[in-house]
Design a protein around this motif. Structure first.
Motif, PDB file in Angstrom:
ATOM      1  N   UNK A  21       0.849  -1.188   0.000  1.00 34.77           N
ATOM      2  CA  UNK A  21       0.000   0.000   0.000  1.00 34.77           C
ATOM      3  C   UNK A  21       0.885   1.238   0.000  1.00 34.77           C
ATOM      4  N   UNK A  22       0.385   2.308  -0.606  1.00 34.51           N
ATOM      5  CA  UNK A  22       1.080   3.592  -0.588  1.00 34.51           C
ATOM      6  C   UNK A  22       0.046   4.666  -0.293  1.00 34.51           C
ATOM      7  N   UNK A  23       0.167   5.278   0.861  1.00 39.36           N
ATOM      8  CA  UNK A  23      -0.777   6.308   1.279  1.00 39.36           C
ATOM      9  C   UNK A  23      -0.141   7.686   1.117  1.00 39.36           C
ATOM     10  N   UNK A  24      -0.834   8.536   0.401  1.00 39.35           N
ATOM     11  CA  UNK A  24      -0.363   9.904   0.199  1.00 39.35           C
ATOM     12  C   UNK A  24      -1.081  10.832   1.162  1.00 39.35           C
ATOM     13  N   UNK A  25      -0.328  11.752   1.736  1.00 32.73           N
ATOM     14  CA  UNK A  25      -0.924  12.708   2.671  1.00 32.73           C
ATOM     15  C   UNK A  25      -0.320  14.081   2.447  1.00 32.73           C
ATOM     16  N   UNK A  52      -3.066   5.282 -14.371  1.00 32.22           N
ATOM     17  CA  UNK A  52      -3.386   6.681 -14.625  1.00 32.22           C
ATOM     18  C   UNK A  52      -4.605   7.107 -13.815  1.00 32.22           C
ATOM     19  N   UNK A  53      -4.918   8.382 -13.888  1.00 28.29           N
ATOM     20  CA  UNK A  53      -6.114   8.882 -13.209  1.00 28.29           C
ATOM     21  C   UNK A  53      -7.377   8.259 -13.794  1.00 28.29           C
ATOM     22  N   UNK A  54      -7.301   7.832 -15.047  1.00 23.66           N
ATOM     23  CA  UNK A  54      -8.421   7.158 -15.684  1.00 23.66           C
ATOM     24  C   UNK A  54      -8.423   5.660 -15.478  1.00 23.66           C
ATOM     25  N   UNK A  55      -7.490   5.192 -14.626  1.00 22.01           N
ATOM     26  CA  UNK A  55      -7.362   3.775 -14.238  1.00 22.01           C
ATOM     27  C   UNK A  55      -6.830   2.881 -15.356  1.00 22.01           C
ATOM     28  N   UNK A  56      -6.187   3.445 -16.361  1.00 24.91           N
ATOM     29  CA  UNK A  56      -5.451   2.622 -17.305  1.00 24.91           C
ATOM     30  C   UNK A  56      -4.184   2.133 -16.616  1.00 24.91           C
ATOM     31  N   UNK A  57      -3.838   0.883 -16.860  1.00 27.74           N
ATOM     32  CA  UNK A  57      -2.694   0.285 -16.172  1.00 27.74           C
ATOM     33  C   UNK A  57      -1.666  -0.230 -17.168  1.00 27.74           C
ATOM     34  N   UNK A  72      -7.361   3.943  -4.822  1.00 25.20           N
ATOM     35  CA  UNK A  72      -8.565   4.402  -4.136  1.00 25.20           C
ATOM     36  C   UNK A  72      -8.427   5.916  -4.003  1.00 25.20           C
ATOM     37  N   UNK A  73      -9.054   6.638  -4.899  1.00 24.23           N
ATOM     38  CA  UNK A  73      -8.879   8.090  -4.928  1.00 24.23           C
ATOM     39  C   UNK A  73      -9.418   8.767  -3.671  1.00 24.23           C
ATOM     40  N   UNK A  74     -10.465   8.212  -3.101  1.00 24.19           N
ATOM     41  CA  UNK A  74     -11.049   8.811  -1.897  1.00 24.19           C
ATOM     42  C   UNK A  74     -10.066   8.786  -0.732  1.00 24.19           C
ATOM     43  N   UNK A  75      -9.183   7.782  -0.731  1.00 20.28           N
ATOM     44  CA  UNK A  75      -8.214   7.637   0.357  1.00 20.28           C
ATOM     45  C   UNK A  75      -6.818   8.113  -0.041  1.00 20.28           C
TER      46      UNK A  75
END
Length: 121
Positions: A21-25, A52-57, A72-75
């Motif tokens: 996991x990688x959490x950004x703050x 990407x922001x459009x979820x292309x991987x 998970x953009x919300x988190x």
């Protein structure tokens, strides 16, 4: 400022699984590309997966079908699910992201501190 903090590394037997996991703050407006890199001893750092922001991987060939990147953009958090791990996957894994900060009309790139993944019997 922005910080990226990885978690989830460790020691696993060949064939096992781990989820990083990688959490950004910080003062984050949005996160565009999110990436996982790795660096094995004596080798150059390599890009393992990106989303990407459009979820292309995208993935390097050696992990296709075994690793899955998600976000998970919300988190403000992204993940790397690693299955069927091999000794060749042993490395320090780093998260990396392109972040737009609140009130700053530009994108900056940030790195996490790295987490060790060791695949060994």
């Amino acid at each position: 400022q922005v910080q990226l903090v990885e978690s989830g590394g460790g020691l696993v037997q060949p064939g096992g699984s781990l989820r990083l996991s990688c959490a950004a703050s910080g003062s984050i407006f949005s996160i565009n590309g999110m990436y996982w890199y790795r660096q094995a001893p004596g080798k150059q750092r390599e890009l393992v997966a990106g989303i990407t922001s459009g979820r292309s991987t995208n993935y390097i060939d050696s992990v296709k079908g075994r690793f899955t990147i998600s976000r998970d953009n919300a988190k403000n958090t992204f993940y790397l699910q690693m299955n069927s791990l091999k000794p060749a996957d042993t490395a320090v894994y780093y998260c990396n992201a392109d972040v737009e900060r609140v009130g700053v009309p530009a994108t900056y790139n940030y790195w996490g501190q790295g987490t060790q993944v060791t695949v060994s019997s």
